[in-house]
Design an enzyme around this catalytic site. Structure first.
Site, mmCIF file in Angstrom:
data_model
loop_
_atom_site.group_PDB
_atom_site.id
_atom_site.type_symbol
_atom_site.label_atom_id
_atom_site.label_comp_id
_atom_site.label_asym_id
_atom_site.label_seq_id
_atom_site.Cartn_x
_atom_site.Cartn_y
_atom_site.Cartn_z
ATOM 1 N N ASN A 9 0.923 -1.008 -0.061
ATOM 2 C CA ASN A 9 -0.049 -0.116 -0.115
ATOM 3 C C ASN A 9 0.969 1.263 -0.171
ATOM 4 O O ASN A 9 1.576 1.735 0.994
ATOM 5 C CB ASN A 9 -0.924 -0.068 1.255
ATOM 6 N N LYS A 11 0.055 4.173 -0.453
ATOM 7 C CA LYS A 11 -0.493 5.474 0.213
ATOM 8 C C LYS A 11 -0.258 6.584 -0.917
ATOM 9 O O LYS A 11 -0.231 6.435 -2.072
ATOM 10 C CB LYS A 11 -0.017 5.457 1.566
ATOM 11 N N HIS A 95 -9.625 1.195 4.547
ATOM 12 C CA HIS A 95 -8.183 1.421 5.400
ATOM 13 C C HIS A 95 -8.401 2.452 6.461
ATOM 14 O O HIS A 95 -9.071 3.352 6.446
ATOM 15 C CB HIS A 95 -7.244 2.041 4.510
ATOM 16 N N GLU A 97 -7.079 4.887 7.679
ATOM 17 C CA GLU A 97 -6.831 6.499 7.372
ATOM 18 C C GLU A 97 -8.056 6.848 6.709
ATOM 19 O O GLU A 97 -8.205 7.970 6.985
ATOM 20 C CB GLU A 97 -5.620 6.386 6.523
ATOM 21 N N GLU A 166 -5.738 -4.869 10.516
ATOM 22 C CA GLU A 166 -4.461 -3.910 10.883
ATOM 23 C C GLU A 166 -4.851 -3.207 12.013
ATOM 24 O O GLU A 166 -5.604 -2.292 11.983
ATOM 25 C CB GLU A 166 -4.581 -2.755 9.570
ATOM 26 N N GLY A 172 2.155 2.146 10.657
ATOM 27 C CA GLY A 172 3.151 3.380 10.628
ATOM 28 C C GLY A 172 4.026 3.923 11.954
ATOM 29 O O GLY A 172 4.726 4.976 11.778
ATOM 30 N N SER A 212 3.345 -2.102 10.431
ATOM 31 C CA SER A 212 4.467 -2.155 10.539
ATOM 32 C C SER A 212 5.359 -3.652 10.406
ATOM 33 O O SER A 212 6.003 -4.160 11.013
ATOM 34 C CB SER A 212 4.979 -1.694 12.084
HETATM 35 P P1 PGA Z 1 2.542 0.404 7.824
HETATM 36 O O1 PGA Z 1 1.365 0.406 7.011
HETATM 37 O O2 PGA Z 1 3.307 -1.051 7.256
HETATM 38 O O3 PGA Z 1 3.351 1.436 7.433
HETATM 39 O O4 PGA Z 1 2.385 0.260 9.190
HETATM 40 C C1 PGA Z 1 0.324 -0.768 6.855
HETATM 41 C C2 PGA Z 1 -0.825 -0.007 6.056
HETATM 42 O O5 PGA Z 1 -1.453 1.016 6.461
HETATM 43 O O6 PGA Z 1 -1.574 -0.807 5.420
#
Ligand code: PGA
Length: 258
Positions: A9, A11, A95, A97, A166, A172, A212
């Protein structure tokens, strides 16, 4: 046996040129990972260019969002048909976000999941609890409610859905769920899927872990019985790290006889 699926992803990162460079770096290294589904989800602006780079490889293209209507006056949105037009096979939906910053509720995520299935695009449905919810012992309640609401009235095509667990507190942040913590929620989710659909369908739905995931923890996480791959954010922006995670999935799958 479920085929693992590792998706990157990206983003809101990468210009078209940078996206082509990243996809090209991944492509060179992945020719032999046949028993893993590998999906790249660049921003909309780079879908066409990345699709061209990975065409004819084992990798597939995915988008990061879509609207549920087929067409119409929805300024700034794209629909399933437009994504299919660019050979997108997957779309990330719900997601955290998008839930947090764009206030997407389960109800519209559900509409999107159903529209993606009708549009022949595999939804990657994201669910997960916040830190506050985990610390308040509400993980099960929150994840169950999200899974149930987002999959409401999904019938045909359910077996092809991908679910991504997630935990919001791990996205992140560099803070990863332990394999045991993740497995617990994955097993719970699979039980729910069996209840919503049936056991056979639940057994065929892939459940990715996201939050992560990186080369150092991917193998251990993905060796858990209900963790069928990863949805990778930060580590997917580096070709070497992403390839290492795919290889971890590949070796796990090979050792399990996939
Ligand atoms: P990350 O993000 O691996 O940077 O924690 C995962 C995601 O948001 O899909």
């Amino acid at each position: 046996m479920r085929k693992p699926i590792v998706a990157g992803n990206w983003k809101m990162n990468k210009s078209v040129g940078e996206a082509v460079e990243l996809a090209s770096g991944i492509k060179i290294d992945l020719a032999d990972c046949v028993n893993v589904d590998v999906v790249l989800c660049p921003p909309f602006t780079a879908l066409k260019a990345v699709g061209d780079v990975i065409s004819g490889t084992v990798m597939k293209l995915g988008a990061q969002n879509m609207h549920w209507e087929k067409e119409g006056a929805y300024t700034g949105e794209v629909c399933a048909g437009m994504l299919r037009d660019l050979y997108c096979r997957y779309v990330i939906l719900g997601h955290s976000e998008r839930r947090a910053y764009f206030h997407e509720p389960d109800e519209t995520i559900n509409l999107k999941v159903k529209a993606a299935i009708v549009g022949a695009i595999t939804p990657i449905l994201c669910v997960g609890e916040t830190l506050e919810e985990r610390e308040g012992n509400k993980t099960e309640q929150v994840v169950s409610a999200q899974v149930r609401a987002c999959l409401k009235d999904v019938g045909e095509g359910a077996a092809s859905i991908v679910v991504a667990y997630e935990p919001v507190w791990a996205i992140g942040t560099g803070r990863t769920a332990t394999p045991e913590q993740a497995q617990e929620v994955h097993a719970l989710s699979r039980g729910l899927l069996a209840d919503i659909f049936d056991k056979k369908t639940a057994d065929s739905i892939r459940i990715q872990y996201g939050g992560s995931m990186k080369p150092g923890n991917a193998k251990e996480l993905m060796s858990q019985p209900d963790i069928d791959g990863g949805l990778i954010g930060g580590a997917a922006l580096d070709a070497g790290s992403f390839v290492e995670i795919v290889r971890a999935a590949f070796h796990n799958a090979a050792s399990e006889g996939n």
